[in-house]
Design a protein around this motif. Sequence first.
Motif, PDB file in Angstrom:
ATOM      1  N   VAL A  49       0.818  -1.131   0.045  1.00  0.00           N
ATOM      2  CA  VAL A  49      -0.122  -0.034  -0.137  1.00  0.00           C
ATOM      3  C   VAL A  49       0.936   1.220  -0.044  1.00  0.00           C
ATOM      4  CG1 VAL A  49      -1.923   1.399   1.296  1.00  0.00           C
ATOM      5  CG2 VAL A  49      -1.679  -1.346   1.335  1.00  0.00           C
ATOM      6  N   THR A  54       6.167   8.911  -2.375  1.00  0.00           N
ATOM      7  CA  THR A  54       7.377   9.616  -2.209  1.00  0.00           C
ATOM      8  C   THR A  54       8.424   9.157  -1.409  1.00  0.00           C
ATOM      9  OG1 THR A  54       6.533  10.808  -0.482  1.00  0.00           O
ATOM     10  CG2 THR A  54       6.012  11.839  -2.456  1.00  0.00           C
ATOM     11  N   LYS A  55       7.958   8.109  -0.462  1.00  0.00           N
ATOM     12  CA  LYS A  55       9.033   7.393   0.038  1.00  0.00           C
ATOM     13  C   LYS A  55       9.073   5.996  -0.081  1.00  0.00           C
ATOM     14  CE  LYS A  55       7.906  11.362   2.387  1.00  0.00           C
ATOM     15  NZ  LYS A  55       6.933  12.197   2.174  1.00  0.00           N
ATOM     16  N   SER A 128       1.225  11.920   1.477  1.00  0.00           N
ATOM     17  CA  SER A 128      -0.203  12.141   1.506  1.00  0.00           C
ATOM     18  C   SER A 128      -0.530  12.048   2.780  1.00  0.00           C
ATOM     19  CB  SER A 128      -0.890  11.031   0.763  1.00  0.00           C
ATOM     20  OG  SER A 128      -0.488   9.742   1.597  1.00  0.00           O
TER      21      SER A 128
HETATM   22  C1  LIG Z   1       9.352   4.442  10.633  1.00  0.00           C
HETATM   23  C2  LIG Z   1       9.254   5.368   9.542  1.00  0.00           C
HETATM   24  C3  LIG Z   1      10.139   5.591   8.520  1.00  0.00           C
HETATM   25  C4  LIG Z   1       9.882   6.859   7.410  1.00  0.00           C
HETATM   26  N1  LIG Z   1      10.769   6.670   6.678  1.00  0.00           N
HETATM   27  C5  LIG Z   1      10.866   7.544   5.635  1.00  0.00           C
HETATM   28  C6  LIG Z   1      11.837   7.590   4.427  1.00  0.00           C
HETATM   29  O1  LIG Z   1      12.304   6.689   4.606  1.00  0.00           O
HETATM   30  N2  LIG Z   1      11.523   8.427   3.614  1.00  0.00           N
HETATM   31  C7  LIG Z   1      10.600   9.450   3.617  1.00  0.00           C
HETATM   32  O2  LIG Z   1      10.793  10.369   2.950  1.00  0.00           O
HETATM   33  N3  LIG Z   1       9.660   9.470   4.816  1.00  0.00           N
HETATM   34  C8  LIG Z   1       9.788   8.435   5.443  1.00  0.00           C
HETATM   35  N4  LIG Z   1       8.798   8.493   6.730  1.00  0.00           N
HETATM   36  C9  LIG Z   1       7.810   9.458   6.732  1.00  0.00           C
HETATM   37  C10 LIG Z   1       6.641   9.131   6.002  1.00  0.00           C
HETATM   38  O3  LIG Z   1       6.496   8.146   5.123  1.00  0.00           O
HETATM   39  C11 LIG Z   1       5.893  10.315   5.481  1.00  0.00           C
HETATM   40  O4  LIG Z   1       6.049  11.301   6.149  1.00  0.00           O
HETATM   41  C12 LIG Z   1       4.624  10.187   4.893  1.00  0.00           C
HETATM   42  O5  LIG Z   1       3.911  11.200   4.952  1.00  0.00           O
HETATM   43  C13 LIG Z   1       4.603   9.196   3.946  1.00  0.00           C
HETATM   44  O6  LIG Z   1       3.467   9.829   2.647  1.00  0.00           O
HETATM   45  P1  LIG Z   1       3.356   9.109   1.371  1.00  0.00           P
HETATM   46  O7  LIG Z   1       1.925   9.703   0.968  1.00  0.00           O
HETATM   47  O8  LIG Z   1       4.419   9.289   0.595  1.00  0.00           O
HETATM   48  O9  LIG Z   1       3.262   7.495   1.868  1.00  0.00           O
HETATM   49  P2  LIG Z   1       4.170   6.138   1.736  1.00  0.00           P
HETATM   50  O10 LIG Z   1       5.462   6.822   1.618  1.00  0.00           O
HETATM   51  O11 LIG Z   1       3.512   5.913   0.250  1.00  0.00           O
HETATM   52  O12 LIG Z   1       3.727   5.289   2.550  1.00  0.00           O
HETATM   53  C14 LIG Z   1       4.140   5.403   4.102  1.00  0.00           C
HETATM   54  C15 LIG Z   1       3.369   4.259   4.773  1.00  0.00           C
HETATM   55  O13 LIG Z   1       2.032   4.506   4.910  1.00  0.00           O
HETATM   56  C16 LIG Z   1       1.378   3.490   4.308  1.00  0.00           C
HETATM   57  N5  LIG Z   1       0.000   4.242   3.578  1.00  0.00           N
HETATM   58  C17 LIG Z   1       0.188   5.183   2.793  1.00  0.00           C
HETATM   59  N6  LIG Z   1      -1.007   5.404   2.503  1.00  0.00           N
HETATM   60  C18 LIG Z   1      -2.050   4.799   3.149  1.00  0.00           C
HETATM   61  C19 LIG Z   1      -3.160   4.693   3.227  1.00  0.00           C
HETATM   62  N7  LIG Z   1      -4.094   5.439   2.393  1.00  0.00           N
HETATM   63  N8  LIG Z   1      -3.674   3.709   3.821  1.00  0.00           N
HETATM   64  C20 LIG Z   1      -3.004   2.711   4.502  1.00  0.00           C
HETATM   65  N9  LIG Z   1      -1.797   2.982   4.524  1.00  0.00           N
HETATM   66  C21 LIG Z   1      -1.010   3.823   3.860  1.00  0.00           C
HETATM   67  C22 LIG Z   1       2.234   2.821   3.341  1.00  0.00           C
HETATM   68  O14 LIG Z   1       1.973   1.445   3.094  1.00  0.00           O
HETATM   69  C23 LIG Z   1       3.437   2.985   4.151  1.00  0.00           C
HETATM   70  O15 LIG Z   1       3.783   2.002   4.992  1.00  0.00           O
HETATM   71  C24 LIG Z   1       8.908   7.702   7.633  1.00  0.00           C
HETATM   72  C25 LIG Z   1       7.959   7.580   8.549  1.00  0.00           C
HETATM   73  C26 LIG Z   1       8.101   6.491   9.805  1.00  0.00           C
HETATM   74  C27 LIG Z   1       7.007   6.548  10.679  1.00  0.00           C
END
Ligand SMILES: Cc1cc2nc3c(=O)[nH]c(=O)nc-3n(C[C@H](O)[C@H](O)[C@@H](O)COP(=O)(O)OP(=O)(O)OC[C@H]3O[C@@H](n4cnc5c(N)ncnc54)[C@H](O)[C@@H]3O)c2cc1C
Lengths: 416, 480
Positions: A49, A54-55, A128
């Motif tokens: 998911v 972005t991450k 997001s």
């Molecule tokens: C332990 C940890 C490590 C992190 N490492 C990084 C990193 O390496 N680089 C970085 O830039 N930020 C990191 N972050 C920050 C975090 O990922 C971002 O701040 C968050 O806003 C990501 O948004 P995204 O939409 O890009 O989510 P994603 O990066 O796409 O997802 C982040 C997490 O949330 C889950 N997720 C996302 N959207 C949903 C949804 N709608 N429903 C259920 N689950 C969902 C994903 O499966 C994933 O596990 C980290 C946070 C934590 C807690």
Amino acid sequence: MAGTGRSGLAGVRGRNTMSGEGSRIAPADEAGVSAAVVAAHAEGVPLAVEGRGTKAAMLRPVQAARTLSLRAVSGITFYKPEEMVISARAGTPLEEIEAALAERRQRIVAEPPDLGALLGATGGGKGSIGGVVACNLSGPRRVAGFATRDLVLGLRFVNGEGEVLRSGGRVHKNVTGLDLCKLLSGSHGTLAVITEVTLKVGPAPERTATLVLPVADEAAGVVALSAGLTSPFGVTGAAMLPEGVSANGVMGPVALLRLEDVEASVRYRMERLRAALPGGRVLEGDESRALWRAVRDAAPLAVAQGEAVWRLSVRPSRASAAVAALRSIGARVMLDWGGGLVWVAGAATSAVHEAVMETARRAGGTFTLFRAPDPMRVSVPVIPDEVPALAALSARVKAALDPGGRLNPGRMRAGG
Amino acid sequence: MIALPPPKPEVLARREEIVAGLRALVPGEGVIAETLRLRPYETDGLSAYRQPPLAVVLPTSTEQVAAVLRFLHENDVRVVPRGAGTSLSGGALPLADAVVVGLMRMNRILDVSFPDRLAVVEAGVTNLGITKAVEGEGFFYAPDPSSQLACMIGGNVMMNSGGAHCLKYGVTANNLLGVKFVTIEGEVIEVGGGHLDAAGYDWLGLITGSEGQLGLVTEVTVRILRAAEGQRAMLAAFRSTEVAGAAVDAIMASGVIPVALEFMDKPCIHACEAFAHAGYPLDAEAMLIIEVEGSGEEQDALLGRIREICERFDPISMRVAASAEESMAIWKGRKGAFGAVGRISPDYLCMDGTIPTSELPYVLRRIGEMSAACGLGVANVFHAGDGNLHPLIMFDANDPESFAKAEAFGADILKLCVEVGGCLTGEHGVGVEKRDLMGVQFTRPELQQQRRVKEAFDPEWLLNPAKVFPLEGALAPPAH
Ligand SMILES: Cc1cc2nc3c(=O)[nH]c(=O)nc-3n(C[C@H](O)[C@H](O)[C@@H](O)COP(=O)(O)OP(=O)(O)OC[C@H]3O[C@@H](n4cnc5c(N)ncnc54)[C@H](O)[C@@H]3O)c2cc1C
Ligand SMILES: Cc1cc2nc3c(=O)[nH]c(=O)nc-3n(C[C@H](O)[C@H](O)[C@H](O)COP(=O)(O)OP(=O)(O)OC[C@H]3O[C@@H](n4cnc5c(N)ncnc54)[C@H](O)[C@@H]3O)c2cc1C
């Protein structure tokens, strides 16, 4: 309504996922998300998911043949400033929400960070709102009150069987039924796919100012932060930059205490705070805001390529002992939450990881491995192991929401 | 009347044996089985419902709680956890075949740390007891339910209780750091502690507000806060509930969030005035109590701004307290509101829905119409800042018809709350009272999902059964 309509399933396929392989689906709406989960469930295919993708490098890498992106499920659906409530689809960029709030002089009180730079992500912004909630990420203001999870008034989500469900609502006080909003906040997409988030928001303060107080070392720093936090002046930020760490021209070792409120209050309270903690200087307005953005994003850690990053949540009075232990293994640190949050950067080795885990345990708290090379992330626990009774509950709760174990397998723990 | 499930005959038949088993685990005065001594436990704050339990056990330690739960689990006996028994939704109502596990003898303060801003207390410490233990140093525990003299922190955790000051400081869930939790199998689990954020699932958040469905809480780590330099209240009275509602919106939109913002309608003003002689304006249709915090000058500045806002709504009268004593006088009527209504009516039902604040005028008008239609009086008192309504429905418990009407009226109010975008309960919990209304707010799959989470903790449905979930699923594991 669950699992109906494949209308939204049209998506981008075939691009690489965070696990490096397989197909990607980016449904346009909640019905499409549900359909994608129903299909994965039926076919026995694990799903990674992703919010805005972005991450990539967080927690453990997910091994999944298919990625479900929420990128296209986007947009603010409801905003009532006078009731301090906003709703947005899960894939909505955080910046879009913050901009809409800023127009009405409001903000997300939990101050979610932008960790892109710290974690070596290239562009893409803060991600997001669904991702922020899924990670329960909170910034410096956490110490004064609310975490992101405390501000989640309601969620719409799709469970592992594809059912579209709700928990909470749009009102500020609600104790009707089990609080699945809190359970899903911080569950990293392993229990359900969040499709819409309703948040409690707050007014942006009229004025902000920061007391920058030189201190001898971490022990003195934590004492000063504690003095600020136990004053009657409503401190909303309490961080420390150690020796050798600097942010926006402010050089450590310094304790930072922030006030945010109406004009007259900030002026009066800062005077009182300075009288109680003499010897510092005051940063106002934009300068203060920029400094706290840096603290929020852990930018002062200045992480080098190849280094690992941990985040420890500890009992504040044990922070300086923890820092001493971490220094002895060559790690760099930064403190927030009055000492209750310790950011750590150090060599990405299992020896350092062991020491960090032990330090967190002794400090009466927890750790999260935030960033590390893939081989390390799959070979060490990225969050503390649970005692057997709790691990059994985790497995049962996971099965209650995602009986087939399709969502983000292995994200938080090996095999889980 | 709300139906209670039939008792398990095999458990009733083994009563002596079960009591003896409990006595072996909790010696001395800790087990109550005599009919007369069970009386105090047969009801809670929803006193229209009464049912003596099989027995009551009052453990004094987490180890005893664990041993008791293990024993009851092995013997397939239902468990009703109990704090002070002030629940207004019948959350602590016993069942004939259930053992009440009361936490009131676990009432020690275990640790206070001012530098860490926390206190560790046993579940049976009263809400006010926590503040009493730390106020010498200028600290307090923020959530302040009106029942705070009696209600216990374990009950507060399980109901996620609020109070007049949660507008600024949040409800129980926002002021917890950890709990010691005992599962129905007798496993002791520590969740959270002295730190702010969990890694892993948010167990603390899930347990909070779970109404005794998931396990028992024996110890709680709470955040304690340093009190502001002072606080002061003002009162503003308006010509109509619409105008008062608009004033609330204007205050909230101004960016100055008061620590408390309470709303009373005319019947409530009259009841409280007769009781407390607080000098409330009897000609007003609605009245607000607004409290701010800070130094003397800060209070002046904030109250000045709120006064200006209220003036735009042509108030009948305004009264700004000049001292702490005058503030207390303004609060006196509000704090005694439930008691005051109790004096003008033989009985009352206290409802607890939440609505979006903009719907306030509409909802109050509809409640007035319903009251006229069913012939029962209602007084409204309301945490205005967060939309949490407390209509007090007046009835006569000796008249079954009056009680039936009151329950139906209450149910209609709660349905209305959901209809306008709100919820069934803002702080008193679902308990037995709103159990059968859950289908108004949740779809069947949503309720099934919650039941499956409950089952992850309590597969045999022994913990506080017949509460929260509509009966079919609350008794038997759902088919899925
Ligand atoms: C332990 C940890 C490590 C992190 N490492 C990084 C990193 O390496 N680089 C970085 O830039 N930020 C990191 N972050 C920050 C975090 O990922 C971002 O701040 C968050 O806003 C990501 O948004 P995204 O939409 O890009 O989510 P994603 O990066 O796409 O997802 C982040 C997490 O949330 C889950 N997720 C996302 N959207 C949903 C949804 N709608 N429903 C259920 N689950 C969902 C994903 O499966 C994933 O596990 C980290 C946070 C934590 C807690
Ligand atoms: C006059 C009056 C005013 C009130 N005002 C408010 C108010 O302002 N705000 C508000 O929110 N509520 C209010 N209440 C409701 C009530 O006081 C709260 O719900 C309170 O938290 C209940 O605490 P208790 O110790 O009495 O718990 P009980 O009534 O004994 O139990 C409450 C529920 O929690 C469970 N439980 C209790 N202890 C434990 C435990 N240790 N482990 C597991 N489960 C447990 C019980 O089974 C039950 O379901 C008021 C009640 C009265 C009578």
